[in-house]
Design a protein around this motif. Sequence first.
Motif, PDB file in Angstrom:
ATOM      1  N   CYS A  74     124.809  27.262 -19.709  1.00 57.43           N
ATOM      2  CA  CYS A  74     124.714  28.697 -19.984  1.00 57.43           C
ATOM      3  C   CYS A  74     123.266  29.163 -19.831  1.00 57.43           C
ATOM      4  N   PHE A  75     123.107  30.445 -19.590  1.00 57.68           N
ATOM      5  CA  PHE A  75     121.801  31.032 -19.291  1.00 57.68           C
ATOM      6  C   PHE A  75     121.650  32.359 -20.022  1.00 57.68           C
ATOM      7  N   ASP A  76     120.412  32.703 -20.320  1.00 54.29           N
ATOM      8  CA  ASP A  76     120.077  34.043 -20.824  1.00 54.29           C
ATOM      9  C   ASP A  76     120.966  34.458 -21.995  1.00 54.29           C
ATOM     10  N   GLN A  77     121.089  33.579 -22.989  1.00 49.92           N
ATOM     11  CA  GLN A  77     121.883  33.904 -24.172  1.00 49.92           C
ATOM     12  C   GLN A  77     121.093  34.740 -25.181  1.00 49.92           C
ATOM     13  N   PHE A  78     119.782  34.897 -24.925  1.00 52.99           N
ATOM     14  CA  PHE A  78     118.954  35.768 -25.760  1.00 52.99           C
ATOM     15  C   PHE A  78     118.682  37.070 -25.020  1.00 52.99           C
ATOM     16  N   ARG A  79     118.568  38.129 -25.769  1.00 56.91           N
ATOM     17  CA  ARG A  79     118.057  39.379 -25.230  1.00 56.91           C
ATOM     18  C   ARG A  79     116.655  39.571 -25.789  1.00 56.91           C
ATOM     19  N   LYS A  80     115.661  39.654 -24.899  1.00 59.02           N
ATOM     20  CA  LYS A  80     114.248  39.753 -25.297  1.00 59.02           C
ATOM     21  C   LYS A  80     113.907  41.192 -25.665  1.00 59.02           C
ATOM     22  N   VAL A  81     113.382  41.376 -26.868  1.00 50.40           N
ATOM     23  CA  VAL A  81     112.902  42.680 -27.316  1.00 50.40           C
ATOM     24  C   VAL A  81     111.533  42.433 -27.949  1.00 50.40           C
ATOM     25  N   GLY A  82     110.473  42.618 -27.153  1.00 50.00           N
ATOM     26  CA  GLY A  82     109.116  42.315 -27.656  1.00 50.00           C
ATOM     27  C   GLY A  82     109.007  40.837 -28.007  1.00 50.00           C
ATOM     28  N   LYS A  83     108.625  40.548 -29.269  1.00 48.01           N
ATOM     29  CA  LYS A  83     108.503  39.160 -29.729  1.00 48.01           C
ATOM     30  C   LYS A  83     109.812  38.617 -30.292  1.00 48.01           C
ATOM     31  N   MET A  84     110.844  39.395 -30.192  1.00 47.58           N
ATOM     32  CA  MET A  84     112.126  38.995 -30.782  1.00 47.58           C
ATOM     33  C   MET A  84     113.091  38.467 -29.717  1.00 47.58           C
ATOM     34  N   ASN A  85     113.824  37.425 -30.090  1.00 47.05           N
ATOM     35  CA  ASN A  85     114.994  36.972 -29.341  1.00 47.05           C
ATOM     36  C   ASN A  85     116.235  37.416 -30.113  1.00 47.05           C
ATOM     37  N   VAL A  86     117.072  38.181 -29.473  1.00 48.15           N
ATOM     38  CA  VAL A  86     118.267  38.715 -30.133  1.00 48.15           C
ATOM     39  C   VAL A  86     119.500  37.986 -29.591  1.00 48.15           C
ATOM     40  N   ILE A  87     120.258  37.404 -30.503  1.00 49.37           N
ATOM     41  CA  ILE A  87     121.501  36.718 -30.130  1.00 49.37           C
ATOM     42  C   ILE A  87     122.686  37.585 -30.550  1.00 49.37           C
ATOM     43  N   GLN A  88     123.507  37.898 -29.592  1.00 48.65           N
ATOM     44  CA  GLN A  88     124.758  38.599 -29.896  1.00 48.65           C
ATOM     45  C   GLN A  88     125.873  37.565 -29.867  1.00 48.65           C
ATOM     46  N   SER A 126     126.228  42.712 -35.779  1.00 49.31           N
ATOM     47  CA  SER A 126     126.287  41.260 -35.902  1.00 49.31           C
ATOM     48  C   SER A 126     125.158  40.519 -35.192  1.00 49.31           C
ATOM     49  N   ALA A 127     124.125  41.223 -34.757  1.00 46.60           N
ATOM     50  CA  ALA A 127     123.050  40.565 -34.007  1.00 46.60           C
ATOM     51  C   ALA A 127     122.218  39.652 -34.908  1.00 46.60           C
ATOM     52  N   ILE A 128     121.866  38.474 -34.373  1.00 47.50           N
ATOM     53  CA  ILE A 128     120.957  37.531 -35.024  1.00 47.50           C
ATOM     54  C   ILE A 128     119.584  37.707 -34.374  1.00 47.50           C
ATOM     55  N   ILE A 129     118.569  37.930 -35.193  1.00 44.86           N
ATOM     56  CA  ILE A 129     117.234  38.228 -34.657  1.00 44.86           C
ATOM     57  C   ILE A 129     116.283  37.079 -34.994  1.00 44.86           C
ATOM     58  N   LEU A 130     115.653  36.531 -33.948  1.00 48.62           N
ATOM     59  CA  LEU A 130     114.631  35.491 -34.096  1.00 48.62           C
ATOM     60  C   LEU A 130     113.287  36.097 -33.714  1.00 48.62           C
ATOM     61  N   THR A 131     112.360  36.204 -34.675  1.00 51.37           N
ATOM     62  CA  THR A 131     111.043  36.790 -34.423  1.00 51.37           C
ATOM     63  C   THR A 131     109.990  35.685 -34.366  1.00 51.37           C
ATOM     64  N   TYR A 132     109.240  35.653 -33.268  1.00 51.72           N
ATOM     65  CA  TYR A 132     108.252  34.591 -33.059  1.00 51.72           C
ATOM     66  C   TYR A 132     107.083  34.758 -34.034  1.00 51.72           C
ATOM     67  N   THR A 174     113.989  34.020 -38.987  1.00 53.23           N
ATOM     68  CA  THR A 174     115.375  34.356 -38.653  1.00 53.23           C
ATOM     69  C   THR A 174     115.900  35.461 -39.561  1.00 53.23           C
ATOM     70  N   GLU A 175     116.456  36.480 -38.936  1.00 53.26           N
ATOM     71  CA  GLU A 175     117.071  37.579 -39.685  1.00 53.26           C
ATOM     72  C   GLU A 175     118.564  37.595 -39.378  1.00 53.26           C
ATOM     73  N   LEU A 176     119.376  37.412 -40.424  1.00 52.12           N
ATOM     74  CA  LEU A 176     120.823  37.328 -40.254  1.00 52.12           C
ATOM     75  C   LEU A 176     121.498  38.593 -40.770  1.00 52.12           C
ATOM     76  N   PRO A 177     122.601  38.990 -40.173  1.00 56.25           N
ATOM     77  CA  PRO A 177     123.377  40.124 -40.708  1.00 56.25           C
ATOM     78  C   PRO A 177     123.955  39.770 -42.081  1.00 56.25           C
ATOM     79  N   VAL A 235     121.865  28.228 -36.501  1.00 54.38           N
ATOM     80  CA  VAL A 235     122.647  29.221 -37.234  1.00 54.38           C
ATOM     81  C   VAL A 235     124.121  28.984 -36.952  1.00 54.38           C
ATOM     82  N   ILE A 236     124.942  29.158 -37.982  1.00 55.98           N
ATOM     83  CA  ILE A 236     126.397  29.046 -37.842  1.00 55.98           C
ATOM     84  C   ILE A 236     127.022  30.396 -38.195  1.00 55.98           C
TER      85      ILE A 236
END
Length: 619
Positions: A493-507, A611-617, A550-553, A576-577
């Motif tokens: 799989c590829f590009d499972q993160f959406r880049k927003v500045g320093k954040m990786n967003v997982i849907q 439901s987005a999971i946010i990973l901030t560097y 990590t920021e979880l809903p 994350v689960i």
Amino acid sequence: MIRYLHRRLFYILLSYLFFLSDVVIGQVLDYSTKVKIEGEKRITEKSLLIQINRKEENWLSNVTIYYSADQKFDLVEAYIIDSNGKTVRQLKKKEITTRSDISSGSFYEDDFIKEFTLQWNTYPYRIKYTYHVTEKDFVYVTRWYPTFFTGVATLKSSLTVELPATYKTSMDYTDDLEYNIQKKDKNQILRWEKKTSKTVKSEVFSPPLLELLSHVHIVPVEFNYGVPGNSESWASYGKWHYALNSGADLLSLSEKMKVNDLIAGVTDKKEIVRILYHYLQDNTTYINVAIDVGGLKPYPASYVCQNKYGDCKALTIYMKALLKHAGISSFYTVINSGSNIKRVNKNLPGQQFNHVILSVPIDGDTLWLENTSNSSPYDYLGTFTQGRYALLVDKDHSRLITTPKLELNDVLEKRTYTFALNEAGSGTVNIDKNLKGGAFESYCYYKRELNEKEQKRKIMQDLDVKKCEIEEWEIKHTDRDRKDLNVLLKARCFDQFRKVGKMNVIQPVPMKIPSFEKPSARKNPVRISFPINRSDSIIYELSGLERYTTELPDNSYIATEYGKYEERYVQNETGVIVVRRFQLYAADYSRASYNDFFSFIKSINTIRKQSAIILTYNK
């Protein structure tokens, strides 16, 4: 003068409608049905006047009429009328085509189609056609609906039924129809009429459309179809079925010898049923002949012995004969098939079914055999015939029964996604889908009937992970009689993160939730024929997680009379689960309760949007 004015206003209005070709869609102006019982014959006349206002409606000029081999068909008239009311074309006999109604899964069918086209090149225009169908063998007088096309308005429709005064019937009709009865010599004439029949359209989880229409159903109390019959009660109607099938459950000598070999030394009755059911599945082929139009009398078991194929009636009689030779009683059971349950009118005994299964009572238990499927497990009804009325044919003891319902655990779909992703959002995903219910039935069919290329195509269509390439896959059904299976996939799989500045967003992978119409657009009630029960676990193993905050809903839980939804998020040392559970209960929900029902679905969709999971560097 008043009568003249009324008539004049009517024609003015009709002409107005006729010429509004840029506003009015095609219409059935008049749909007339006349049924006459004459001696042992039923004569049905249908006449239609259809208006076509523009090119896009020319499909209405393509006429298709279904009939069967035991019916005499006569086309009385067919012609085109232009906008001036002039007949501009009469249909010629050579323009009518006749063909066999061969459907998927059929070798031969004794049902036929008459087809012709009445098309003109200036608009608006009208087409008019009338035909007769005459038959001797019938089990109902009429089943009439005033709506001819579900998506096209019918401005006027009528049903006239002429019966001998002594001819006894049972009937059911909706109270929105105008009804009157008259006497004519030794006959009685019954007439129903409706003006401007509503159009109906299919909606998500709506009942079968015919249930939503006005109708007239008339059944003769005494009839003769193959053998004399009676429909005063379900017991008497079932007794007729029993007589009709009499003598059909006899095997050829070679088939009896084969049964003897198959069950030699086996004493457990359920095991004998299992062995013989597998034999039927592995050695016969289903062909599709609909009960309603293809006849009610089954071919005998000897026919299947010789040809190794049959329709639902023939294969069920054959299975019944196999069990009979093994000393096991079973019962021919007529039922309505389909995942959307069609209701049976318990107060109108008669032909309301389209399929046959076999019920096998053994030691206080009942086994259910679906004899048309080469892929169904033994003793499994599934979404096709569960939870509905059926007529068990047992001579004088024939009766309506209810087949077992699928419960929540019987339809559970468990999906587990395990992602291993680098900091760029690429990596691998392993998917394990443990399926029951309708999804299980579909994949059983794929595994048995499709080649590998077609199987993979079905799996790709069902894949809900974006931007991935399947490397390995398997449909794993370890035992043909298990009522669940696993679909296993390994993919890059590829590009499972959406880049927003320093954040990786997982849907997270979306859960499959039915999409319903908004209340303002919904017209029909809701029918959930069997429950929906889904559980998803999504595991994200994330490289370099320690470098991110990590920021979880929020966790969520909804419980209503319609169902439940739960969403939970857990972080551990490696990732994350996400756990989601959705249940929708089987029931009929009225249109009046639809707002509350939709609110439940809407609440779920609101949660899913958050439901987005946010990973901030972290620097």
